[in-house]
Design a protein around this motif. Structure first.
Motif, PDB file in Angstrom:
ATOM      1  N   ASN A 189       0.816  -1.222   0.000  1.00 16.21           N
ATOM      2  CA  ASN A 189       0.000   0.000   0.000  1.00 16.21           C
ATOM      3  C   ASN A 189       0.852   1.274   0.000  1.00 16.21           C
ATOM      4  O   ASN A 189       0.443   2.311   0.545  1.00 16.21           O
ATOM      5  CB  ASN A 189      -0.955   0.036   1.206  1.00 16.21           C
ATOM      6  N   SER A 190       2.029   1.207  -0.602  1.00 17.07           N
ATOM      7  CA  SER A 190       2.875   2.396  -0.691  1.00 17.07           C
ATOM      8  C   SER A 190       2.156   3.464  -1.517  1.00 17.07           C
ATOM      9  O   SER A 190       1.620   3.178  -2.591  1.00 17.07           O
ATOM     10  CB  SER A 190       4.204   2.048  -1.361  1.00 17.07           C
ATOM     11  N   PRO A 191       2.140   4.707  -1.045  1.00 15.24           N
ATOM     12  CA  PRO A 191       1.469   5.774  -1.803  1.00 15.24           C
ATOM     13  C   PRO A 191       2.295   6.284  -2.981  1.00 15.24           C
ATOM     14  O   PRO A 191       1.820   7.115  -3.749  1.00 15.24           O
ATOM     15  CB  PRO A 191       1.295   6.876  -0.751  1.00 15.24           C
ATOM     16  N   TYR A 192       3.512   5.786  -3.116  1.00 14.15           N
ATOM     17  CA  TYR A 192       4.410   6.317  -4.139  1.00 14.15           C
ATOM     18  C   TYR A 192       4.461   5.408  -5.362  1.00 14.15           C
ATOM     19  O   TYR A 192       4.775   4.225  -5.256  1.00 14.15           O
ATOM     20  CB  TYR A 192       5.828   6.470  -3.577  1.00 14.15           C
ATOM     21  N   ARG A 193       4.151   5.974  -6.510  1.00 14.54           N
ATOM     22  CA  ARG A 193       4.227   5.220  -7.759  1.00 14.54           C
ATOM     23  C   ARG A 193       5.476   5.585  -8.560  1.00 14.54           C
ATOM     24  O   ARG A 193       5.935   4.818  -9.390  1.00 14.54           O
ATOM     25  CB  ARG A 193       2.977   5.463  -8.616  1.00 14.54           C
ATOM     26  N   ARG A 194       5.998   6.783  -8.304  1.00 14.74           N
ATOM     27  CA  ARG A 194       7.191   7.240  -9.025  1.00 14.74           C
ATOM     28  C   ARG A 194       8.269   7.655  -8.023  1.00 14.74           C
ATOM     29  O   ARG A 194       7.959   8.107  -6.909  1.00 14.74           O
ATOM     30  CB  ARG A 194       6.852   8.409  -9.950  1.00 14.74           C
ATOM     31  N   VAL A 195       9.510   7.527  -8.450  1.00 11.43           N
ATOM     32  CA  VAL A 195      10.645   7.886  -7.595  1.00 11.43           C
ATOM     33  C   VAL A 195      10.585   9.352  -7.196  1.00 11.43           C
ATOM     34  O   VAL A 195      10.803   9.706  -6.027  1.00 11.43           O
ATOM     35  CB  VAL A 195      11.972   7.577  -8.323  1.00 11.43           C
ATOM     36  N   THR A 196      10.269  10.221  -8.146  1.00 11.50           N
ATOM     37  CA  THR A 196      10.240  11.657  -7.855  1.00 11.50           C
ATOM     38  C   THR A 196       9.188  11.996  -6.801  1.00 11.50           C
ATOM     39  O   THR A 196       9.406  12.882  -5.961  1.00 11.50           O
ATOM     40  CB  THR A 196       9.972  12.461  -9.138  1.00 11.50           C
ATOM     41  N   ASP A 197       8.043  11.301  -6.833  1.00 12.83           N
ATOM     42  CA  ASP A 197       7.006  11.531  -5.816  1.00 12.83           C
ATOM     43  C   ASP A 197       7.534  11.200  -4.423  1.00 12.83           C
ATOM     44  O   ASP A 197       7.301  11.937  -3.457  1.00 12.83           O
ATOM     45  CB  ASP A 197       5.775  10.665  -6.106  1.00 12.83           C
ATOM     46  N   CYS A 198       8.244  10.088  -4.323  1.00 11.93           N
ATOM     47  CA  CYS A 198       8.779   9.647  -3.034  1.00 11.93           C
ATOM     48  C   CYS A 198       9.842  10.609  -2.525  1.00 11.93           C
ATOM     49  O   CYS A 198       9.833  10.992  -1.347  1.00 11.93           O
ATOM     50  CB  CYS A 198       9.356   8.236  -3.172  1.00 11.93           C
ATOM     51  N   VAL A 199      10.744  11.028  -3.403  1.00 12.28           N
ATOM     52  CA  VAL A 199      11.814  11.947  -3.004  1.00 12.28           C
ATOM     53  C   VAL A 199      11.224  13.261  -2.494  1.00 12.28           C
ATOM     54  O   VAL A 199      11.620  13.769  -1.429  1.00 12.28           O
ATOM     55  CB  VAL A 199      12.772  12.211  -4.184  1.00 12.28           C
ATOM     56  N   ARG A 200      10.252  13.809  -3.232  1.00  6.55           N
ATOM     57  CA  ARG A 200       9.638  15.083  -2.817  1.00  6.55           C
ATOM     58  C   ARG A 200       8.923  14.958  -1.479  1.00  6.55           C
ATOM     59  O   ARG A 200       9.035  15.831  -0.617  1.00  6.55           O
ATOM     60  CB  ARG A 200       8.666  15.567  -3.902  1.00  6.55           C
ATOM     61  N   ALA A 201       8.186  13.858  -1.312  1.00  4.41           N
ATOM     62  CA  ALA A 201       7.423  13.677  -0.077  1.00  4.41           C
ATOM     63  C   ALA A 201       8.343  13.531   1.141  1.00  4.41           C
ATOM     64  O   ALA A 201       8.097  14.143   2.196  1.00  4.41           O
ATOM     65  CB  ALA A 201       6.519  12.448  -0.204  1.00  4.41           C
ATOM     66  N   VAL A 202       9.390  12.735   1.008  1.00  2.00           N
ATOM     67  CA  VAL A 202      10.322  12.536   2.123  1.00  2.00           C
ATOM     68  C   VAL A 202      11.030  13.855   2.452  1.00  2.00           C
ATOM     69  O   VAL A 202      11.156  14.239   3.622  1.00  2.00           O
ATOM     70  CB  VAL A 202      11.356  11.431   1.786  1.00  2.00           C
ATOM     71  N   TRP A 203      11.492  14.551   1.423  1.00  2.00           N
ATOM     72  CA  TRP A 203      12.192  15.827   1.637  1.00  2.00           C
ATOM     73  C   TRP A 203      11.282  16.860   2.304  1.00  2.00           C
ATOM     74  O   TRP A 203      11.687  17.552   3.243  1.00  2.00           O
ATOM     75  CB  TRP A 203      12.685  16.350   0.282  1.00  2.00           C
ATOM     76  N   HIS A 204      10.039  16.945   1.829  1.00  2.00           N
ATOM     77  CA  HIS A 204       9.101  17.952   2.348  1.00  2.00           C
ATOM     78  C   HIS A 204       8.653  17.627   3.765  1.00  2.00           C
ATOM     79  O   HIS A 204       8.579  18.521   4.625  1.00  2.00           O
ATOM     80  CB  HIS A 204       7.883  18.048   1.432  1.00  2.00           C
ATOM     81  N   ASN A 205       8.344  16.361   4.038  1.00  2.00           N
ATOM     82  CA  ASN A 205       7.758  15.975   5.327  1.00  2.00           C
ATOM     83  C   ASN A 205       8.788  15.706   6.417  1.00  2.00           C
ATOM     84  O   ASN A 205       8.512  15.907   7.609  1.00  2.00           O
ATOM     85  CB  ASN A 205       6.875  14.737   5.156  1.00  2.00           C
ATOM     86  N   GLU A 206       9.966  15.208   6.036  1.00  2.00           N
ATOM     87  CA  GLU A 206      10.927  14.762   7.050  1.00  2.00           C
ATOM     88  C   GLU A 206      12.292  15.425   6.928  1.00  2.00           C
ATOM     89  O   GLU A 206      13.145  15.253   7.805  1.00  2.00           O
ATOM     90  CB  GLU A 206      11.088  13.234   6.973  1.00  2.00           C
TER      91      GLU A 206
END
Length: 363
Positions: free
Chosen positions: A201-218
């Motif tokens: 159930n990972s919310p990330y389908r693309r690498v760029t989405d994951c990188v942005r979310a981690v950088w922004h949130n954490e």
């Protein structure tokens, strides 16, 4: 895989390497480029340096790379080996990450590796186990280039200091530990992104989405949150791995020929032993990378940081057995993974060295 180690002694009748020679023949190692010819003698005290050089028409020594080309050869061979290793075994790596989950969703509870792969493909799509492979391949190339080049250089330097003209298991282990520092510095951000994309159930389908979310949130620190744990795991892993590999090479391939069978067997066994021994640390690393939500609920600090915190959380959630979650998948992943890495690395080193020697001979 020695650059400066002795080629095995006592090889005559009744010598200590006779069982290794028999195994070598069984593995199909009767051919190839020998590191040193069986009857070749070391020059005496008054011998010249020329006596050590290959004579015209003789086979080149693929373990002792041409001067000035060693670093580039090791880096290229290591990069190819790293990319192939991670890409070929990526679906099993996805299963390993899920099986290490401390409190998995009911739909993500698997009995074994094959069942897990089958269910992931059936319920989430054929390409689901491959999600995140692109970023892994991108990071694995430079990380393994640094890794193998550093290992080979330090192994030779330390072996000459500790046991001049011979093989030193201490040097092999120490070189592997230092090489791991460079490898993990390059791969740790990749591991964070990859494992978050692998989770159920990972919310990330693309690498760029994951990188942005981690950088922004954490923040940027999240990409290295597990670095110390990764090193704590990988330093003993690589020390065990390299020492086991070099020990098995001494037994199976005492003349240090290019012998694919011995590289595959030694690599697979070394990977299995090292993987099983360091599974508890890998479980903690996965927790730090994924920040699994159900585990976070049992942690009052909001984020799980540091190895000690991870160890306490794993024990609190699942007890002692939780430290060995996914051990089957980890060993199944590491055995072919290390076998592929070593066999591809040795093959490309062999080919590149052969071409360099042919160019020199043609001049």
């Amino acid at each position: 895989m020695e650059l400066g180690a002795g080629a095995g002694t006592g090889a005559g009748p009744g010598g200590g390497t006779e069982p290794g020679r028999i195994l070598l023949l069984l593995l199909g190692g009767g051919h190839g480029w020998a590191r040193r010819g069986g009857a070749e003698a070391e020059p005496g005290p008054g011998g010249s340096e020329a006596a050590r050089r290959p004579q015209p028409g003789s086979d080149p020594d693929y373990e002792a790379l041409p001067q000035g080309a060693a670093v580039s050869t090791h880096m290229l061979a290591g990069a190819v080996a790293g990319v192939l290793e991670h890409c070929v075994m990526y679906p099993i790596d996805c299963v390993k990450t899920r099986m290490q989950s401390l409190q998995p969703e009911p739909a993500a509870r698997y009995r074994n590796v094959l069942e897990a792969l089958w269910r992931i493909v059936q319920t989430e799509g054929f390409w689901r186990p491959m999600r995140g492979m692109n970023i892994t391949a991108t990071g694995a190339g430079p990380a393994h280039a640094l890794y193998f080049a550093c290992y080979e250089k330090l192994k030779k330097t330390l072996s000459d200091v500790i046991h001049a003209g011979g093989n030193s298991h201490v040097a092999n282990g120490a070189a592997g530990c230092v090489a791991t520092l460079l490898h993990d510095a390059a791969m740790n951000p990749v591991e964070v992104i990859k494992q978050r994309m692998q989770m159920y159930n990972s919310p990330y389908r693309r690498v760029t989405d994951c990188v942005r979310a981690v950088w922004h949130n954490e923040g940027a620190r999240a990409f290295y949150r597990s670095y110390t744990t990764q090193l704590t795991m990988n330093i003993p892993f690589q020390a065990i791995h390299f020492m086991t590999y070099e020990f098995l090479q001494e037994q199976l391939n005492p003349q240090r020929q290019y012998n694919p069978g011995s590289h595959v067997v030694s690599g697979a066994c070394a990977g299995a032993v090292a993987a099983a021994a360091t599974t508890p640390l890998d479980v903690c690393k996965t927790l730090l990378n994924t920040q699994e939500s159900l585990a976070l609920n049992s942690n009052i600090s909001g984020h799980i940081t540091g190895m000690a915190n991870a160890f306490r959380t794993v024990y609190r959630v699942g007890g002692v057995t939780a430290y060995f979650r996914g051990v089957q998948a980890r060993v199944i992943y590491q055995m072919p993974s290390t076998a592929i890495a070593w066999s591809v690395y040795e093959f490309f080193k062999y080919i590149l060295t052969k071409r360099q020697e042919e160019r020199r001979a043609g001049k």
